[in-house]
Design a protein around this motif. Structure first.
Motif, PDB file in Angstrom:
ATOM      1  N   GLY A 179      -9.326  -1.348   8.968  1.00  0.00           N
ATOM      2  CA  GLY A 179      -9.583  -2.728   9.197  1.00  0.00           C
ATOM      3  C   GLY A 179      -8.820  -3.794   8.254  1.00  0.00           C
ATOM      4  N   ARG A 180      -9.036  -3.344   7.035  1.00  0.00           N
ATOM      5  CA  ARG A 180      -8.526  -4.345   5.839  1.00  0.00           C
ATOM      6  C   ARG A 180      -6.986  -4.161   5.773  1.00  0.00           C
ATOM      7  NH1 ARG A 180     -10.223  -6.573   1.107  1.00  0.00           N
ATOM      8  NH2 ARG A 180      -8.475  -7.595   0.026  1.00  0.00           N
ATOM      9  N   LEU A 181      -6.288  -2.951   5.990  1.00  0.00           N
ATOM     10  CA  LEU A 181      -5.057  -2.580   5.715  1.00  0.00           C
ATOM     11  C   LEU A 181      -4.130  -3.259   7.124  1.00  0.00           C
ATOM     12  CD1 LEU A 181      -4.674   0.569   3.788  1.00  0.00           C
ATOM     13  CD2 LEU A 181      -4.617  -1.786   2.954  1.00  0.00           C
ATOM     14  N   GLY A 182      -4.713  -2.862   8.113  1.00  0.00           N
ATOM     15  CA  GLY A 182      -3.919  -3.110   9.591  1.00  0.00           C
ATOM     16  C   GLY A 182      -3.161  -1.856   9.762  1.00  0.00           C
ATOM     17  N   SER A 183      -2.853  -1.757  10.875  1.00  0.00           N
ATOM     18  CA  SER A 183      -2.181  -0.535  11.717  1.00  0.00           C
ATOM     19  C   SER A 183      -0.716  -0.165  10.837  1.00  0.00           C
ATOM     20  CB  SER A 183      -1.870  -0.499  13.053  1.00  0.00           C
ATOM     21  OG  SER A 183      -1.005  -1.561  13.181  1.00  0.00           O
ATOM     22  N   GLN A 184      -0.030  -1.145  10.591  1.00  0.00           N
ATOM     23  CA  GLN A 184       1.257  -0.846   9.824  1.00  0.00           C
ATOM     24  C   GLN A 184       0.976  -0.114   8.480  1.00  0.00           C
ATOM     25  OE1 GLN A 184       4.111  -3.934   9.469  1.00  0.00           O
ATOM     26  NE2 GLN A 184       5.411  -2.958   8.312  1.00  0.00           N
ATOM     27  N   ALA A 185       0.270  -0.858   7.444  1.00  0.00           N
ATOM     28  CA  ALA A 185      -0.006  -0.364   6.297  1.00  0.00           C
ATOM     29  C   ALA A 185      -0.723   0.907   6.327  1.00  0.00           C
ATOM     30  CB  ALA A 185      -0.925  -1.425   5.649  1.00  0.00           C
ATOM     31  N   THR A 186      -1.717   1.063   7.063  1.00  0.00           N
ATOM     32  CA  THR A 186      -2.309   2.461   7.405  1.00  0.00           C
ATOM     33  C   THR A 186      -1.427   3.501   7.625  1.00  0.00           C
ATOM     34  OG1 THR A 186      -4.402   1.148   8.042  1.00  0.00           O
ATOM     35  CG2 THR A 186      -4.521   3.494   8.706  1.00  0.00           C
ATOM     36  N   GLY A 187      -0.680   3.297   8.509  1.00  0.00           N
ATOM     37  CA  GLY A 187       0.551   4.431   8.768  1.00  0.00           C
ATOM     38  C   GLY A 187       1.219   4.551   7.696  1.00  0.00           C
ATOM     39  N   GLY A 188       1.855   3.566   6.819  1.00  0.00           N
ATOM     40  CA  GLY A 188       2.578   3.923   5.592  1.00  0.00           C
ATOM     41  C   GLY A 188       1.793   4.697   4.700  1.00  0.00           C
TER      42      GLY A 188
END
Length: 488
Positions: A27-36
Protein backbone atom coordinates in the motif's frame (compact mmCIF):
# COMPACT_ATOMS: atom_id res chain seq x y z
CA UNK A 1 16.15 -16.74 20.31
CA UNK A 2 17.95 -13.79 18.75
CA UNK A 3 16.13 -11.47 21.14
CA UNK A 4 14.78 -11.83 24.65
CA UNK A 5 11.04 -12.51 25.02
CA UNK A 6 10.57 -8.84 25.92
CA UNK A 7 12.64 -7.85 22.89
CA UNK A 8 10.50 -9.98 20.59
CA UNK A 9 7.37 -8.36 22.01
CA UNK A 10 8.88 -4.91 21.48
CA UNK A 11 9.83 -5.77 17.89
CA UNK A 12 6.32 -7.04 17.15
CA UNK A 13 4.91 -3.81 18.55
CA UNK A 14 7.21 -1.75 16.33
CA UNK A 15 6.44 -3.70 13.16
CA UNK A 16 2.70 -3.70 13.79
CA UNK A 17 2.58 -0.02 14.69
CA UNK A 18 4.51 0.96 11.56
CA UNK A 19 2.41 -1.30 9.31
CA UNK A 20 5.46 -3.28 8.22
CA UNK A 21 3.44 -6.11 6.68
CA UNK A 22 3.10 -7.38 3.12
CA UNK A 23 -0.12 -5.41 2.63
CA UNK A 24 1.23 -2.35 4.42
CA UNK A 25 4.35 -2.25 2.26
CA UNK A 26 2.41 -2.78 -0.97
CA UNK A 27 0.00 0.00 0.00
CA UNK A 28 2.84 2.38 0.76
CA UNK A 29 4.94 1.65 -2.32
CA UNK A 30 2.26 1.13 -4.96
CA UNK A 31 2.23 -1.53 -7.66
CA UNK A 32 5.11 -0.17 -9.74
CA UNK A 33 7.58 0.08 -6.87
CA UNK A 34 6.43 -3.24 -5.39
CA UNK A 35 7.02 -4.93 -8.74
CA UNK A 36 10.46 -3.35 -8.92
CA UNK A 37 11.36 -4.67 -5.47
CA UNK A 38 10.47 -8.18 -6.63
CA UNK A 39 13.11 -7.74 -9.36
CA UNK A 40 15.67 -6.23 -6.94
CA UNK A 41 15.09 -2.80 -8.53
CA UNK A 42 14.69 -0.49 -5.54
CA UNK A 43 14.69 2.90 -7.30
CA UNK A 44 10.95 3.55 -7.11
CA UNK A 45 10.78 2.16 -3.57
CA UNK A 46 13.54 4.51 -2.41
CA UNK A 47 11.76 7.49 -3.96
CA UNK A 48 8.55 6.50 -2.19
CA UNK A 49 10.28 6.33 1.22
CA UNK A 50 12.29 9.52 1.30
CA UNK A 51 10.37 11.04 4.22
CA UNK A 52 11.87 8.50 6.71
CA UNK A 53 8.78 7.83 8.85
CA UNK A 54 8.97 4.45 10.69
CA UNK A 55 7.45 2.40 7.84
CA UNK A 56 9.65 4.13 5.28
CA UNK A 57 12.76 3.47 7.36
CA UNK A 58 11.91 -0.19 7.89
CA UNK A 59 11.35 -0.61 4.14
CA UNK A 60 14.66 1.06 3.33
CA UNK A 61 16.60 -1.02 5.89
CA UNK A 62 15.01 -4.47 5.58
CA UNK A 63 13.65 -4.43 2.03
CA UNK A 64 16.04 -2.18 0.11
CA UNK A 65 19.17 -2.99 2.21
CA UNK A 66 20.05 0.67 2.81
CA UNK A 67 22.16 2.16 5.57
CA UNK A 68 20.08 4.64 7.56
CA UNK A 69 20.90 7.11 10.38
CA UNK A 70 20.81 5.82 13.95
CA UNK A 71 18.02 8.20 14.94
CA UNK A 72 15.72 7.08 12.11
CA UNK A 73 16.32 3.39 12.87
CA UNK A 74 15.78 3.97 16.60
CA UNK A 75 12.44 5.67 15.91
CA UNK A 76 11.35 2.86 13.57
CA UNK A 77 12.22 0.05 15.99
CA UNK A 78 10.92 1.64 19.19
CA UNK A 79 10.10 0.34 21.76
CA UNK A 80 12.93 -2.07 20.85
CA UNK A 81 16.15 -0.20 21.51
CA UNK A 82 19.00 0.02 19.02
CA UNK A 83 21.28 -1.60 21.61
CA UNK A 84 18.94 -4.61 21.84
CA UNK A 85 18.69 -4.79 18.06
CA UNK A 86 22.48 -4.69 17.72
CA UNK A 87 22.98 -7.34 20.42
CA UNK A 88 20.49 -9.66 18.70
CA UNK A 89 22.04 -9.08 15.28
CA UNK A 90 18.84 -7.55 13.92
CA UNK A 91 20.86 -4.58 12.63
CA UNK A 92 24.57 -3.94 12.28
CA UNK A 93 26.78 -0.91 12.06
CA UNK A 94 27.82 0.09 8.56
CA UNK A 95 29.53 3.31 7.59
CA UNK A 96 27.90 6.18 9.46
CA UNK A 97 24.63 4.41 10.18
CA UNK A 98 22.81 1.11 10.60
CA UNK A 99 21.77 -1.54 8.10
CA UNK A 100 19.99 -4.89 8.29
CA UNK A 101 21.87 -7.62 10.09
CA UNK A 102 19.24 -10.22 9.21
CA UNK A 103 16.62 -10.72 6.56
CA UNK A 104 13.38 -9.61 8.26
CA UNK A 105 10.72 -10.41 5.68
CA UNK A 106 6.99 -9.68 5.99
CA UNK A 107 5.22 -12.81 4.82
CA UNK A 108 1.61 -13.67 4.13
CA UNK A 109 -1.00 -11.35 5.58
CA UNK A 110 0.56 -10.72 8.99
CA UNK A 111 3.62 -12.93 9.49
CA UNK A 112 7.33 -12.14 9.61
CA UNK A 113 10.23 -14.52 8.91
CA UNK A 114 13.77 -13.96 10.16
CA UNK A 115 16.71 -15.45 8.28
CA UNK A 116 20.23 -14.56 7.22
CA UNK A 117 20.75 -11.84 4.63
CA UNK A 118 20.91 -13.63 1.25
CA UNK A 119 24.10 -13.78 -0.76
CA UNK A 120 22.54 -11.69 -3.54
CA UNK A 121 22.15 -8.73 -1.17
CA UNK A 122 25.83 -8.69 -0.13
CA UNK A 123 27.92 -9.65 -3.17
CA UNK A 124 31.42 -10.77 -2.32
CA UNK A 125 30.57 -11.72 1.26
CA UNK A 126 30.73 -15.53 1.59
CA UNK A 127 27.88 -17.13 3.45
CA UNK A 128 28.26 -18.43 6.99
CA UNK A 129 28.68 -22.22 7.15
CA UNK A 130 25.40 -22.32 9.12
CA UNK A 131 23.69 -19.79 6.89
CA UNK A 132 19.92 -19.79 7.49
CA UNK A 133 17.78 -19.47 4.39
CA UNK A 134 14.70 -17.31 4.10
CA UNK A 135 11.83 -17.84 1.70
CA UNK A 136 13.22 -19.18 -1.57
CA UNK A 137 11.91 -21.13 -4.52
CA UNK A 138 12.33 -24.57 -2.93
CA UNK A 139 10.63 -23.31 0.24
CA UNK A 140 7.64 -22.12 -1.76
CA UNK A 141 7.50 -25.40 -3.67
CA UNK A 142 7.15 -27.42 -0.47
CA UNK A 143 4.67 -24.94 1.02
CA UNK A 144 2.46 -25.32 -2.04
CA UNK A 145 2.81 -29.12 -2.16
CA UNK A 146 1.98 -29.82 1.48
CA UNK A 147 -1.35 -31.45 2.23
CA UNK A 148 -3.19 -28.94 4.44
CA UNK A 149 -5.72 -31.14 6.20
CA UNK A 150 -6.14 -30.77 9.99
CA UNK A 151 -3.84 -33.02 12.04
CA UNK A 152 -2.94 -33.48 15.68
CA UNK A 153 0.85 -33.59 15.30
CA UNK A 154 3.20 -32.26 12.64
CA UNK A 155 6.98 -32.37 12.25
CA UNK A 156 9.27 -30.07 10.24
CA UNK A 157 12.61 -31.83 9.66
CA UNK A 158 15.40 -29.31 9.06
CA UNK A 159 13.29 -26.26 9.83
CA UNK A 160 15.87 -23.55 9.08
CA UNK A 161 14.14 -20.21 9.65
CA UNK A 162 10.86 -21.97 10.46
CA UNK A 163 8.79 -21.13 7.38
CA UNK A 164 7.31 -24.63 7.01
CA UNK A 165 6.50 -24.77 10.73
CA UNK A 166 4.64 -21.45 10.45
CA UNK A 167 2.29 -23.04 7.95
CA UNK A 168 2.02 -26.30 9.87
CA UNK A 169 0.83 -24.38 12.93
CA UNK A 170 -2.29 -23.29 11.03
CA UNK A 171 -3.62 -26.86 10.76
CA UNK A 172 -1.75 -28.91 13.39
CA UNK A 173 -2.47 -28.81 17.12
CA UNK A 174 1.17 -29.48 17.99
CA UNK A 175 4.23 -28.66 15.90
CA UNK A 176 7.75 -30.05 16.36
CA UNK A 177 10.69 -28.71 14.37
CA UNK A 178 14.27 -29.98 14.20
CA UNK A 179 17.54 -28.75 12.80
CA UNK A 180 21.17 -29.81 13.02
CA UNK A 181 22.17 -26.14 13.38
CA UNK A 182 21.84 -24.39 16.74
CA UNK A 183 22.00 -21.11 14.84
CA UNK A 184 19.03 -22.10 12.68
CA UNK A 185 17.03 -23.02 15.77
CA UNK A 186 17.62 -19.54 17.21
CA UNK A 187 16.20 -18.03 14.04
CA UNK A 188 13.27 -20.45 14.08
CA UNK A 189 12.52 -19.73 17.73
CA UNK A 190 12.49 -16.01 17.01
CA UNK A 191 10.23 -16.48 13.98
CA UNK A 192 7.82 -18.55 16.09
CA UNK A 193 7.74 -16.07 18.99
CA UNK A 194 7.41 -13.03 16.73
CA UNK A 195 4.32 -14.62 15.16
CA UNK A 196 2.80 -15.74 18.45
CA UNK A 197 3.35 -19.45 17.79
CA UNK A 198 4.80 -22.09 20.11
CA UNK A 199 6.74 -25.03 18.64
CA UNK A 200 8.81 -27.79 20.15
CA UNK A 201 12.33 -27.17 18.82
CA UNK A 202 14.91 -29.98 18.90
CA UNK A 203 18.51 -30.05 17.75
CA UNK A 204 19.90 -32.98 15.80
CA UNK A 205 20.53 -34.49 12.39
CA UNK A 206 17.30 -35.13 10.50
CA UNK A 207 15.20 -37.82 12.28
CA UNK A 208 17.62 -38.44 15.17
CA UNK A 209 15.97 -36.00 17.64
CA UNK A 210 12.54 -37.63 17.20
CA UNK A 211 13.55 -41.30 17.10
CA UNK A 212 10.73 -43.49 18.37
CA UNK A 213 8.04 -40.82 17.92
CA UNK A 214 5.25 -40.70 15.35
CA UNK A 215 3.52 -37.81 13.64
CA UNK A 216 0.43 -37.33 11.48
CA UNK A 217 2.30 -35.10 9.03
CA UNK A 218 6.02 -34.75 8.36
CA UNK A 219 7.51 -32.21 5.97
CA UNK A 220 11.11 -31.55 5.07
CA UNK A 221 13.11 -29.26 2.84
CA UNK A 222 16.36 -31.09 3.58
CA UNK A 223 19.91 -30.34 2.45
CA UNK A 224 19.31 -32.32 -0.73
CA UNK A 225 22.19 -31.18 -2.94
CA UNK A 226 23.83 -34.12 -4.73
CA UNK A 227 27.59 -34.51 -4.69
CA UNK A 228 30.58 -36.29 -3.18
CA UNK A 229 29.43 -35.74 0.41
CA UNK A 230 31.47 -32.62 1.13
CA UNK A 231 29.84 -30.32 3.71
CA UNK A 232 30.48 -26.59 3.51
CA UNK A 233 27.00 -25.13 4.13
CA UNK A 234 24.51 -27.03 6.26
CA UNK A 235 21.43 -25.70 4.47
CA UNK A 236 22.40 -27.48 1.24
CA UNK A 237 24.96 -30.19 2.21
CA UNK A 238 23.79 -33.23 4.19
CA UNK A 239 27.19 -34.92 4.38
CA UNK A 240 25.71 -37.94 2.59
CA UNK A 241 27.21 -39.13 -0.68
CA UNK A 242 25.15 -38.71 -3.84
CA UNK A 243 21.39 -38.58 -3.34
CA UNK A 244 21.46 -40.71 -0.18
CA UNK A 245 19.54 -38.15 1.89
CA UNK A 246 16.44 -38.76 -0.23
CA UNK A 247 16.74 -42.52 0.18
CA UNK A 248 17.36 -42.10 3.91
CA UNK A 249 14.15 -40.13 4.41
CA UNK A 250 12.23 -42.69 2.36
CA UNK A 251 13.40 -45.37 4.77
CA UNK A 252 11.92 -43.66 7.84
CA UNK A 253 8.33 -45.00 7.84
CA UNK A 254 8.36 -45.30 11.63
CA UNK A 255 7.88 -41.52 11.81
CA UNK A 256 4.26 -41.79 10.64
CA UNK A 257 1.08 -42.63 12.48
CA UNK A 258 -1.45 -44.85 10.73
CA UNK A 259 -2.79 -42.76 7.86
CA UNK A 260 0.06 -40.28 8.30
CA UNK A 261 1.71 -38.38 5.45
CA UNK A 262 5.32 -37.40 4.81
CA UNK A 263 6.38 -34.94 2.11
CA UNK A 264 9.85 -33.77 1.24
CA UNK A 265 11.90 -32.25 -1.55
CA UNK A 266 14.68 -34.31 -3.08
CA UNK A 267 17.29 -34.46 -5.78
CA UNK A 268 18.15 -37.74 -7.48
CA UNK A 269 20.76 -38.72 -10.02
CA UNK A 270 20.07 -39.97 -13.52
CA UNK A 271 22.72 -42.64 -14.10
CA UNK A 272 23.75 -43.72 -17.58
CA UNK A 273 22.26 -47.12 -18.40
CA UNK A 274 19.66 -46.96 -15.61
CA UNK A 275 16.04 -45.88 -15.60
CA UNK A 276 15.86 -43.00 -13.12
CA UNK A 277 12.30 -43.80 -12.08
CA UNK A 278 13.11 -47.43 -11.29
CA UNK A 279 16.12 -46.32 -9.28
CA UNK A 280 14.09 -43.87 -7.17
CA UNK A 281 11.25 -46.38 -6.76
CA UNK A 282 13.81 -48.65 -5.12
CA UNK A 283 14.03 -46.20 -2.23
CA UNK A 284 10.58 -47.30 -1.05
CA UNK A 285 11.00 -51.08 -1.30
CA UNK A 286 10.06 -52.67 2.01
CA UNK A 287 8.81 -49.46 3.63
CA UNK A 288 5.14 -50.43 3.40
CA UNK A 289 4.32 -46.85 2.40
CA UNK A 290 2.33 -45.57 -0.55
CA UNK A 291 4.61 -43.27 -2.55
CA UNK A 292 4.07 -40.69 -5.25
CA UNK A 293 7.26 -39.10 -6.59
CA UNK A 294 6.90 -36.36 -9.16
CA UNK A 295 9.89 -34.98 -11.03
CA UNK A 296 9.50 -31.27 -11.68
CA UNK A 297 12.90 -30.31 -13.11
CA UNK A 298 16.03 -31.89 -14.61
CA UNK A 299 19.46 -30.24 -14.86
CA UNK A 300 22.70 -31.30 -16.51
CA UNK A 301 25.75 -31.61 -14.19
CA UNK A 302 27.44 -28.38 -15.36
CA UNK A 303 24.34 -26.25 -14.82
CA UNK A 304 23.74 -27.95 -11.48
CA UNK A 305 27.23 -27.27 -10.13
CA UNK A 306 27.15 -23.68 -11.35
CA UNK A 307 23.79 -23.14 -9.64
CA UNK A 308 24.92 -24.31 -6.22
CA UNK A 309 28.32 -22.64 -6.28
CA UNK A 310 26.63 -19.36 -7.20
CA UNK A 311 23.94 -19.90 -4.56
CA UNK A 312 26.41 -19.57 -1.70
CA UNK A 313 28.14 -16.55 -3.24
CA UNK A 314 31.44 -18.35 -3.65
CA UNK A 315 34.09 -16.89 -5.89
CA UNK A 316 34.86 -18.86 -9.04
CA UNK A 317 36.88 -21.92 -8.02
CA UNK A 318 37.85 -24.04 -11.03
CA UNK A 319 39.33 -26.77 -8.85
CA UNK A 320 36.19 -27.13 -6.74
CA UNK A 321 34.02 -27.20 -9.83
CA UNK A 322 36.29 -29.75 -11.50
CA UNK A 323 36.25 -32.03 -8.46
CA UNK A 324 32.45 -31.93 -8.31
CA UNK A 325 32.09 -32.63 -12.04
CA UNK A 326 34.72 -35.39 -11.86
CA UNK A 327 32.60 -37.07 -9.17
CA UNK A 328 29.58 -36.95 -11.47
CA UNK A 329 31.63 -38.42 -14.30
CA UNK A 330 33.03 -41.19 -12.12
CA UNK A 331 29.52 -42.22 -11.08
CA UNK A 332 28.09 -41.91 -14.63
CA UNK A 333 25.69 -39.17 -13.59
CA UNK A 334 24.24 -37.62 -16.74
CA UNK A 335 21.57 -35.44 -15.10
CA UNK A 336 20.06 -34.51 -11.75
CA UNK A 337 16.33 -34.48 -11.12
CA UNK A 338 14.41 -32.35 -8.63
CA UNK A 339 10.98 -33.08 -7.31
CA UNK A 340 8.51 -33.80 -4.54
CA UNK A 341 8.20 -37.05 -2.62
CA UNK A 342 4.84 -37.75 -0.95
CA UNK A 343 4.49 -40.83 1.26
CA UNK A 344 1.57 -42.20 3.22
CA UNK A 345 1.14 -45.01 5.72
CA UNK A 346 -2.09 -46.52 4.40
CA UNK A 347 -1.93 -49.78 6.31
CA UNK A 348 -2.46 -51.89 3.16
CA UNK A 349 -0.34 -54.94 2.42
CA UNK A 350 0.37 -53.89 -1.16
CA UNK A 351 1.56 -50.26 -1.17
CA UNK A 352 1.22 -48.20 -4.33
CA UNK A 353 4.41 -46.63 -5.72
CA UNK A 354 4.36 -44.18 -8.62
CA UNK A 355 7.45 -42.34 -9.87
CA UNK A 356 6.83 -40.09 -12.85
CA UNK A 357 7.55 -36.86 -14.68
CA UNK A 358 5.18 -34.00 -14.03
CA UNK A 359 6.91 -30.97 -15.50
CA UNK A 360 3.86 -29.17 -16.83
CA UNK A 361 2.47 -26.13 -15.06
CA UNK A 362 0.07 -27.28 -12.34
CA UNK A 363 -2.94 -25.40 -11.05
CA UNK A 364 -2.20 -24.45 -7.42
CA UNK A 365 -2.37 -25.44 -4.68
CA UNK A 366 -0.37 -28.54 -5.45
CA UNK A 367 -1.11 -29.94 -1.99
CA UNK A 368 -4.78 -30.32 -2.86
CA UNK A 369 -3.83 -32.25 -6.02
CA UNK A 370 -1.60 -34.60 -4.02
CA UNK A 371 -4.28 -35.18 -1.36
CA UNK A 372 -6.83 -35.93 -4.09
CA UNK A 373 -4.39 -38.42 -5.73
CA UNK A 374 -4.16 -40.39 -2.48
CA UNK A 375 -7.96 -40.24 -2.12
CA UNK A 376 -8.33 -41.74 -5.58
CA UNK A 377 -5.90 -44.51 -4.65
CA UNK A 378 -8.04 -45.32 -1.61
CA UNK A 379 -11.11 -45.50 -3.84
CA UNK A 380 -9.41 -47.72 -6.41
CA UNK A 381 -7.68 -50.19 -4.12
CA UNK A 382 -10.93 -51.51 -2.65
CA UNK A 383 -12.51 -52.14 -6.08
CA UNK A 384 -11.73 -55.03 -8.38
CA UNK A 385 -12.56 -54.98 -12.08
CA UNK A 386 -16.19 -56.03 -11.53
CA UNK A 387 -16.66 -53.22 -9.01
CA UNK A 388 -15.09 -50.69 -11.37
CA UNK A 389 -17.43 -51.77 -14.16
CA UNK A 390 -20.44 -51.31 -11.88
CA UNK A 391 -19.65 -47.62 -11.26
CA UNK A 392 -20.81 -44.62 -13.25
CA UNK A 393 -18.24 -42.06 -14.40
CA UNK A 394 -18.13 -38.49 -15.61
CA UNK A 395 -15.36 -36.94 -17.70
CA UNK A 396 -13.33 -34.26 -15.91
CA UNK A 397 -14.69 -30.74 -16.28
CA UNK A 398 -13.34 -28.96 -19.35
CA UNK A 399 -11.55 -32.05 -20.71
CA UNK A 400 -10.08 -31.27 -24.12
CA UNK A 401 -9.26 -33.39 -27.17
CA UNK A 402 -6.40 -32.61 -29.54
CA UNK A 403 -6.03 -34.51 -32.79
CA UNK A 404 -3.13 -34.71 -35.22
CA UNK A 405 -3.96 -35.87 -38.74
CA UNK A 406 -2.26 -36.30 -42.11
CA UNK A 407 -3.88 -35.54 -45.45
CA UNK A 408 -3.84 -38.51 -47.77
CA UNK A 409 -5.52 -39.69 -50.97
CA UNK A 410 -8.71 -40.45 -49.07
CA UNK A 411 -8.72 -37.29 -46.96
CA UNK A 412 -7.56 -36.73 -43.39
CA UNK A 413 -6.21 -39.70 -41.46
CA UNK A 414 -5.95 -39.25 -37.69
CA UNK A 415 -2.44 -40.12 -36.48
CA UNK A 416 -2.69 -39.21 -32.83
CA UNK A 417 -5.35 -38.23 -30.32
CA UNK A 418 -4.52 -36.64 -26.97
CA UNK A 419 -6.82 -35.87 -24.07
CA UNK A 420 -5.78 -32.80 -22.11
CA UNK A 421 -6.87 -31.55 -18.71
CA UNK A 422 -6.98 -27.74 -18.64
CA UNK A 423 -7.09 -27.65 -14.84
CA UNK A 424 -5.57 -29.46 -11.88
CA UNK A 425 -2.49 -31.47 -12.80
CA UNK A 426 -3.03 -30.74 -16.51
CA UNK A 427 -2.16 -34.25 -17.65
CA UNK A 428 -1.88 -35.00 -21.38
CA UNK A 429 -2.86 -38.57 -22.30
CA UNK A 430 -2.51 -40.16 -25.73
CA UNK A 431 -5.46 -42.47 -26.38
CA UNK A 432 -6.87 -44.84 -29.00
CA UNK A 433 -10.38 -44.63 -30.51
CA UNK A 434 -11.93 -47.07 -28.02
CA UNK A 435 -10.66 -45.11 -25.01
CA UNK A 436 -11.85 -41.92 -26.66
CA UNK A 437 -15.30 -43.43 -27.07
CA UNK A 438 -15.27 -44.61 -23.44
CA UNK A 439 -14.34 -41.17 -22.11
CA UNK A 440 -16.70 -39.44 -24.52
CA UNK A 441 -19.58 -41.53 -23.22
CA UNK A 442 -18.76 -40.92 -19.55
CA UNK A 443 -21.65 -38.60 -18.73
CA UNK A 444 -22.55 -40.13 -15.37
CA UNK A 445 -25.77 -41.79 -16.51
CA UNK A 446 -24.85 -45.40 -17.36
CA UNK A 447 -22.77 -47.88 -15.34
CA UNK A 448 -19.51 -48.55 -17.13
CA UNK A 449 -20.53 -52.17 -17.85
CA UNK A 450 -23.56 -50.98 -19.84
CA UNK A 451 -21.49 -48.36 -21.61
CA UNK A 452 -18.94 -51.04 -22.62
CA UNK A 453 -21.70 -53.27 -23.95
CA UNK A 454 -22.76 -50.49 -26.31
CA UNK A 455 -19.13 -49.92 -27.37
CA UNK A 456 -18.57 -53.63 -27.94
CA UNK A 457 -21.58 -53.77 -30.22
CA UNK A 458 -20.53 -50.68 -32.14
CA UNK A 459 -16.93 -51.87 -32.63
CA UNK A 460 -17.72 -55.56 -33.16
CA UNK A 461 -15.77 -56.65 -30.07
CA UNK A 462 -16.78 -59.38 -27.60
CA UNK A 463 -18.22 -57.63 -24.49
CA UNK A 464 -16.27 -59.84 -22.07
CA UNK A 465 -12.97 -59.10 -23.86
CA UNK A 466 -13.61 -55.36 -23.78
CA UNK A 467 -14.62 -55.51 -20.12
CA UNK A 468 -11.45 -57.39 -19.19
CA UNK A 469 -9.24 -54.91 -21.06
CA UNK A 470 -11.11 -51.92 -19.65
CA UNK A 471 -10.27 -52.59 -15.98
CA UNK A 472 -6.67 -51.29 -15.88
CA UNK A 473 -7.48 -48.54 -18.40
CA UNK A 474 -10.31 -47.20 -16.26
CA UNK A 475 -8.14 -47.42 -13.12
CA UNK A 476 -5.45 -45.37 -14.86
CA UNK A 477 -7.95 -42.75 -16.07
CA UNK A 478 -9.40 -42.46 -12.55
CA UNK A 479 -5.91 -42.18 -11.03
CA UNK A 480 -5.13 -39.35 -13.43
CA UNK A 481 -8.47 -37.68 -12.70
CA UNK A 482 -9.47 -37.79 -16.35
CA UNK A 483 -12.71 -39.51 -15.41
CA UNK A 484 -14.36 -39.26 -12.00
CA UNK A 485 -16.74 -41.70 -10.28
CA UNK A 486 -20.25 -40.38 -9.76
CA UNK A 487 -21.37 -40.81 -6.16
CA UNK A 488 -24.83 -42.21 -5.37
Amino acid sequence: MLLSPAGVEALRTALTRAGFTSNGIAGRLGSQATGGVARNDFRAALRATEDRDPLATLIRVFICDQTEPDAAVAAALAPLTVEEALAGGLVERHGDGLRAGVDLEPYGDDWWVLADVPASARPGRPLHAEHVLGIGGATQTLIGATVRRPVETALDLGTGSGVQALHLDTHARRVTATDVSERALRFAATTAALNGQDWELLRGDMVAPVAGRRFDLVVSNPPFVVGPGTTTHVYRDSGRVGDAIGAELAAAPSLLTEGGTMQYLANWVHVTGEEWDERVAGWFAGTGLDAWVIQREVADPMAYVNLWLTDVGEAADPQRMAAWLDWFDAHKVEAIGFGIVSLRRSGHDEPIVRVEDLRQRVEPPMGERIAAWFDRQDWLRVRDTDALLAERYRAAEGLQLRQEATMGDEGWAVDRQVLGMPRGLRWQEEIDPLVLALVGGADGRLPLRDQLALLASAHDVAPEELAEAAGPIVAHLVERGIIEPVEG
